[in-house]
Design an enzyme around this catalytic site. Structure first.
Site, mmCIF file in Angstrom:
data_model
loop_
_atom_site.group_PDB
_atom_site.id
_atom_site.type_symbol
_atom_site.label_atom_id
_atom_site.label_comp_id
_atom_site.label_asym_id
_atom_site.label_seq_id
_atom_site.Cartn_x
_atom_site.Cartn_y
_atom_site.Cartn_z
ATOM 1 N N ARG A 1 39.092 -21.241 61.368
ATOM 2 C CA ARG A 1 38.127 -20.398 62.511
ATOM 3 C C ARG A 1 36.929 -20.895 62.799
ATOM 4 N NH1 ARG A 1 40.666 -14.268 62.042
ATOM 5 N NH2 ARG A 1 39.105 -14.325 63.818
ATOM 6 N N HIS B 1 22.317 18.873 61.629
ATOM 7 C CA HIS B 1 23.108 17.800 61.154
ATOM 8 C C HIS B 1 24.050 18.013 60.280
ATOM 9 C CE1 HIS B 1 18.902 15.943 61.688
ATOM 10 N NE2 HIS B 1 19.380 15.744 62.820
ATOM 11 N N PRO C 1 26.767 3.438 54.330
ATOM 12 C CA PRO C 1 27.796 3.263 53.243
ATOM 13 C C PRO C 1 28.871 2.286 53.779
ATOM 14 C CG PRO C 1 27.675 5.447 54.249
ATOM 15 C CD PRO C 1 26.819 4.600 55.130
ATOM 16 N N GLU C 2 28.828 1.190 52.877
ATOM 17 C CA GLU C 2 30.054 0.189 52.894
ATOM 18 C C GLU C 2 30.936 0.375 51.590
ATOM 19 O OE1 GLU C 2 28.090 -3.925 53.194
ATOM 20 O OE2 GLU C 2 26.309 -3.023 54.298
ATOM 21 N N ARG D 1 23.035 10.603 62.602
ATOM 22 C CA ARG D 1 23.141 10.001 64.004
ATOM 23 C C ARG D 1 24.458 10.293 64.523
ATOM 24 N NH1 ARG D 1 20.355 4.416 62.585
ATOM 25 N NH2 ARG D 1 19.474 5.459 60.984
#
Length: 282
Positions: free
Chosen positions: A156, A96, A2-3, A115
């Site tokens: 940068r 989980h 998920p972003e 995870r």
DNA sequence: AGATCTACCTGGTTGC
DNA sequence: TGCAACCAGGTAGATC
């Protein structure tokens, strides 16, 4: 994984299901999924009412009012495999399923994470003000003006993709949307930010916003684990132009897509559409 | 300070 | 077939 777009989709789904609901009980099955003390977490949230569900970067945030009337904040970071799923039935005890919230309408919310990278955190108003993660989080990509976006990168020397992935520079971008937006803008991922022409940075701003909006509209991208709060997969993975397509032909020029490690992450790009040379290390 | 690297974790895939 | 090695990846923390 998920972003920003996936968390946004989850947030919108959960808002309808959880706002104005009261948490009657909290069952922490794996204490490692809770940041801080699990018993404090359980006590604070038992009896609390969800006022609002929203998102900041990749963080899902809920504003609550505790049983004693205190303002509380419940944050979830899903990292790679975290899921937040509601159900009519009490969730099965899988290895989980780490946290189960009982709701006052007889339904359930579970935090599921294969995870175990993800976490939940419950903070008071004072605590959230000093929470380093939120304190240092960069601006929301969809709120940035073109000039504001360009300013993030000016001067940068880091690689453009490393900066896109850096949450203190800009919030919510992960490997998928970094690769996809850089492809659309025609910028090689390893290009040093200060060497990217202004015009291309401006283009990147637009493409990044487009990719994010398209992904939200498609219900997110489902790679392996992602599902929304109702357990549904997204569809944006079908629109990937480079991510996960190493060795396949570019959808624009048909060159074979390349990949290399940038910022420690596999980065897929088209050497023809995204020209540039990777700096060789001394 | 900015940039870069590694550890964390486990299921799925690859290679012998 | 069996099993070891490797891969995925966001962020904290360390190091340069």
């Amino acid at each position: 994984m998920p972003e920003l777009p996936e968390v946004e989709v989850i947030s919108r789904g959960l808002a309808g299901e959880l706002e104005e609901r009261r948490i009657t009980e909290v069952n922490v099955r794996y204490a490692g999924s809770v940041q801080g003390d699990a018993e404090t977490f359980r006590k604070r949230l038992s009896g609390a009412e969800v006022k609002k569900v929203h998102r900041r970067g990749k963080l899902l945030l809920m504003d609550l009012q505790s049983a004693s009337g205190e303002a509380l904040f419940l944050g979830f970071h899903l990292k790679m495999t975290g899921r937040l799923i509601t159900s009519d039935e009490r969730p099965e005890d899988t290895p989980h399923t780490h946290i189960i919230f009982d709701l006052d309408d007889g339904r359930f919310l579970q935090f599921h994470d294969v995870r175990k990278f993800g976490y939940a955190v419950c903070l008071t108003q004072d605590e959230i003000k000093d929470w380093p993660f939120l304190k240092t989080l960069g601006p929301e990509p969809l709120d940035l003006s073109q000039a504001g976006f360009v300013a993030l990168f000016s001067g940068r020397r880091g690689q453009i993709k490393a900066l896109l992935l850096n949450q203190t520079v800009i919030a919510g971008i992960g490997n998928i949307y970094a690769d996809e937006s850089l492809f659309r803008a025609g910028i090689a991922p390893f290009t040093q930010a200060h060497k990217v022409p202004k015009a291309k940075l401006k283009a990147l701003h637009g493409h990044l916003q487009d990719v994010i909006k398209e992904a939200i509209a498609a219900n997110g991208s489902s790679i392996r684990d992602y599902v929304d709060s109702g357990g549904n997969a997204g569809a944006f993975q079908n629109d990937f132009r480079v991510y996960g397509r190493k060795g396949e032909p570019c959808r624009v020029c048909e060159s074979t897509l390349q990949s290399s490690k940038v910022a420690g992450r596999t980065s897929t790009y088209c050497s023809h559409c995204q020209p540039g040379k990777q700096a060789t290390k001394p």
